[in-house]
Design an enzyme around this catalytic site. Structure first.
Site, PDB file in Angstrom:
ATOM      1  N   TYR A  23     -67.658  85.582  43.220  1.00 14.02           N
ATOM      2  CA  TYR A  23     -68.081  86.314  44.418  1.00 14.02           C
ATOM      3  C   TYR A  23     -69.544  86.763  44.266  1.00 14.02           C
ATOM      4  CZ  TYR A  23     -69.046  90.047  47.602  1.00 14.02           C
ATOM      5  OH  TYR A  23     -69.692  90.827  48.535  1.00 14.02           O
ATOM      6  N   LYS A  35     -77.159  93.010  43.203  1.00 15.77           N
ATOM      7  CA  LYS A  35     -76.775  94.338  42.761  1.00 15.77           C
ATOM      8  C   LYS A  35     -76.853  94.494  41.239  1.00 15.77           C
ATOM      9  CE  LYS A  35     -76.424  96.027  46.763  1.00 15.77           C
ATOM     10  NZ  LYS A  35     -75.747  95.258  47.745  1.00 15.77           N
ATOM     11  N   CYS A  74     -71.305  99.511  56.999  1.00 13.74           N
ATOM     12  CA  CYS A  74     -71.562 100.695  57.820  1.00 13.74           C
ATOM     13  C   CYS A  74     -72.684 100.450  58.814  1.00 13.74           C
ATOM     14  CB  CYS A  74     -71.925 101.884  56.946  1.00 13.74           C
ATOM     15  SG  CYS A  74     -70.533 102.538  56.046  1.00 13.74           S
ATOM     16  N   GLY A  75     -73.061  99.194  59.021  1.00 13.00           N
ATOM     17  CA  GLY A  75     -74.054  98.916  60.055  1.00 13.00           C
ATOM     18  C   GLY A  75     -75.478  98.788  59.556  1.00 13.00           C
ATOM     19  N   ASN A 120     -64.596  90.398  54.019  1.00  6.65           N
ATOM     20  CA  ASN A 120     -65.893  90.443  53.323  1.00  6.65           C
ATOM     21  C   ASN A 120     -66.549  89.055  53.270  1.00  6.65           C
ATOM     22  OD1 ASN A 120     -67.938  91.795  51.931  1.00  6.65           O
ATOM     23  ND2 ASN A 120     -67.018  91.411  49.925  1.00  6.65           N
TER      24      ASN A 120
HETATM   25  C1  SPV Z   1     -72.869  95.412  49.589  1.00  5.90           C
HETATM   26  O1  SPV Z   1     -71.644  95.375  49.475  1.00  5.90           O
HETATM   27  O2  SPV Z   1     -73.510  96.474  49.660  1.00  5.90           O
HETATM   28  C2  SPV Z   1     -73.616  94.147  49.664  1.00  5.90           C
HETATM   29  C3  SPV Z   1     -72.957  92.950  49.247  1.00  5.90           C
HETATM   30  O3  SPV Z   1     -74.769  94.154  49.979  1.00  5.90           O
HETATM   31  S1  SPV Z   1     -72.831  92.905  47.542  1.00  5.90           S
HETATM   32  O4  SPV Z   1     -73.750  91.892  47.079  1.00  5.90           O
HETATM   33  O5  SPV Z   1     -71.465  92.586  47.250  1.00  5.90           O
HETATM   34  O6  SPV Z   1     -73.225  94.188  46.996  1.00  5.90           O
HETATM   35 MN    MN Z   2     -75.625  96.124  49.848  1.00  7.51          MN
END
Ligand code: SPV
Ligand code: MN
Length: 651
Positions: free
Chosen positions: A250, A259, A302-303, A415
């Site tokens: 994922y 992230k 959340c937009g 998602n």
């Molecule tokens: C989030 O969930 O805040 C995203 C997607 O931007 S992820 O890369 O899964 O964090």
């Molecule tokens: Mn994000």
């Protein structure tokens, strides 16, 4: 005394130093990492790798090559030829399937691998160090051993891809080079769409140029998906700026530069006096064509993306921003160059620009949507009929299909995502590549809140904003993280999942960032999810356009506001005018009164919840509890006079 931002980059670590060509003489090849690389890489790829004169990079690649034992190694430079090779590899390995429209592909993650795995995402901390109870961690040596045992020989029979990227615009004070090692061409392809190329940038950073490191292995695959998700691990080694991502596919777990890099960057930023934030950056139009840049932090679903894509405005980024001070200004860049957006709910009416892009040829990866026989695709909330069948994240699918637990499987995962380069968007802001970033005119925090915050409100100032808006942010949970949906969770700056420094220290760094500025950007909260007594949302999706216009005007002090116990709220007349001008909509006084009623009871309960949170955070700056207590006092005296709720005109 604030402890943030005292150690600037060492001069030798500045990117932008001239590139020194490496010397491949006999002597250098004695060096162990180079010897290893020479043994394992073909001449062409060896040349590409040693073309970057950075011994730490050579050591890093050599170490994981030895451990993972791939059959071949592909080093990507920034060339179109290498990029095309990766795209093709993703299709040939079956990780991406071609759709009917040119450039479109679909990727599936395993049925149980559809979101960020918070539980198995951990910081590796040396014995005796601690990031506090809100941050998941594991003892470093033990964690590294586990990583090594999972990685041992895992890429036998596979290709290891080595690809460099640049976080933030290139040739900039904001630039951070990063190197991804992965056995998944889907990961490299995604990153290719989402980030700026970094081969030249890391070269430019020179011999001692620092960079982030990512090691990803999807592990054993069946039908192109990771099978050992019980051994899914995302381990972050902040000592060595490296993140390991194992047995998962994922995007949020594996796209190192997203992230995972964010966690590493938060640590650097806290040390050096800048900020890494979970924020969009966008340009909002004011009177006479003025463009004011705003940043906004919102938890998943959340937009955030839809705000940054607001009709009539321009986007710089929808997810992650670096903020730095330049003199008296705060400047921001988009760390990324693409969008890994949630596709659920995207329809022709609410998202006209994305809708168009998603329906014409162009390089786009769809993930975890429903793929039809004809090569079309469908997702929850898309215009049109649900197809009678196809393939989705659960395999062959038809309406009514249930999972092992008896739960009905929707056509696409909530998602499910699309991945594209921002270059495809007609509303891309021309400042996207400005190495200086853009001046931040205002900062917004927003969460999924059914009963407390008014739709838009300005804080009393930097400190009040950071504490009662950012640090007090809560959101009702959604499907983008594993776990139960609909539970209210505290999520400071929507960054809790990514903090690599203790929460108190992170808040302190945010406070310190604006403390000495004569005119720090004003801080706002928004709430798109407020509900009325009947349980229905009080606002339409498009209303957020008006809140942005009001924020734009407030940031130039061009509209007055009403002082409430929790901040400054809009006057009815200003909103009435802005609704008319922006949406050609009549905004009634009745609607305003319901939406901007100060919900004293709920605000008090929230303030008390947040006070209790910070009472348990031992390193929280003193200002946090002081400011929250002051807010509580204001709310208590309002309650005495007005009871549980108060109309704006009673202020
Ligand atoms: C989030 O969930 O805040 C995203 C997607 O931007 S992820 O890369 O899964 O964090
Ligand atoms: Mn994000």
């Amino acid at each position: 005394m604030l402890r943030c931002g005292t150690s600037p980059r060492q001069p030798e670590q500045q990117p932008g130093r001239p590139t020194k060509q490496p010397d491949y003489g006999e002597e250098k090849m004695e060096n162990t990492p180079l010897k290893t690389l020479e043994k394992r890489l073909s001449k062409e790829h060896l040349q590409k790798l040693v073309g970057i004169d950075n011994p730490e990079l050579h050591r890093f690649v050599a170490e994981y090559t030895e451990l993972c034992n791939p059959d071949t190694i592909f080093v990507c430079a920034d060339t179109e030829e290498d990029r095309a090779f990766i795209r093709q590899a993703a299709i040939e390995t079956g990780e991406e399937k071609e759709r009917a429209l040119e450039g479109h592909t679909i990727h599936f993650d395993g049925y149980h691998d559809q979101a960020r795995d918070k539980e198995n995402t951990r910081f590796l901390l040396p014995k005796g160090t601690d990031l506090g109870s809100n941050i998941n961690s594991i003892e470093r040596e033990g964690g590294l051993q586990e990583v090594r045992s999972i990685l041992n020989g895992t890429m036998q029979g596979q290709t290891l891809y080595v690809r460099s990227f640049c976080l933030g615009p290139t040739k900039s004070e904001f630039s951070v080079p990063a190197v991804q090692l992965t056995d998944s061409p889907y990961v490299v392809h995604s990153e290719d769409l989402l980030y700026r190329p970094g081969y030249e940038e890391i070269k430019r950073a020179g011999k001692t140029g620092r960079f982030f490191k990512f090691v990803h292995s999807e592990g054993e695959l069946k039908d192109s998906v990771s099978v050992n998700t019980d051994k899914r691990r995302v381990y972050i080694d902040i000592e060595d700026d490296v993140v390991f991502s194992l047995n998962t596919q994922y995007g949020g777990n594996v796209i190192g530069l997203k992230k995972l890099a964010m966690r590493l960057a938060i640590k650097w930023a806290s040390k050096e006096g800048w900020l890494t934030e979970h924020m969009f950056v966008m340009g909002v139009r004011g009177p006479q064509g003025r463009v004011t840049y705003l940043t906004g932090a919102f938890p998943s679903l959340c937009g955030k993306t839809s705000t940054s894509m607001m009709k009539g405005e321009t986007i710089i980024g929808d997810d992650i921003a670096y903020l730095r001070k330049k003199g008296e200004e705060v400047r921001a860049v988009n760390v990324e160059r693409g969008m890994f957006g949630i596709i659920q709910g995207i329809n022709s009416e609410d998202d006209p620009i994305l809708w168009k892009v998603l329906h014409r040829p162009g390089e786009i990866i769809f993930s975890n949507v429903l793929m039809t026989k004809e090569g079309g695709c469908h997702w929850i909330g898309k215009d049109g009929e649900v197809p009678s069948g196809g393939i989705n994240h659960s395999g062959a699918w038809s309406p009514g299909k249930k999972d092992e637990g008896g739960k009905e499987i929707p056509p696409s995962h909530p998602n499910a995502r699309f991945t594209l380069n921002l270059g495809l968007l007609e509303n891309l802001d021309p400042e996207i590549e400005n190495p200086e970033g853009v001046v931040v005119g205002g900062i917004i925090y927003g969460g999924r809140d059914s009963d407390t915050w008014v739709p838009v409100e300005e804080s009393f100032g930097w400190e009040h904003g950071i504490i009662t808006k950012g640090a007090s942010l809560e959101s009702e949970t959604t499907a983008a993280t594993l776990g139960k949906a609909g539970v209210r969770k505290w999520n400071p700056m929507s960054n809790l999942d990514f903090l690599s420094v203790p929460v108190g220290k992170y808040i302190e760094c945010n406070l310190a960032f604006g403390a000495l500025l004569k005119k720090p950007p004003p801080i706002f909260s928004v709430n798109y999810f407020l509900k009325g007594a009947d349980g229905n949302f009080l606002n339409e999706k498009t209303d957020k356009a008006v809140w942005l216009k009001w924020i734009e005007l407030r940031s130039h002090r061009e509209v007055e506001a009403i002082k409430a116990p929790t901040g400054y709220i809009p006057h009815y007349q200003d909103l009435e005018r802005l609704f008319k001008e922006t949406l050609d909509k009549e905004y009634t006084k009745e609607a305003y009164d319901v939406q901007f009623t100060i919900r004293i009871k709920e605000s008090l309960a929230k303030t008390e919840r947040i006070i209790n949170v910070y009472k348990n955070i031992s390193d929280a700056p003193e200002a946090v509890l002081n400011i929250l207590e002051e807010q509580k006092e204001r709310l208590l005296s309002a309650k005495e006079k007005h009871g549980d709720h108060m109309l704006p005109e009673q202020l």
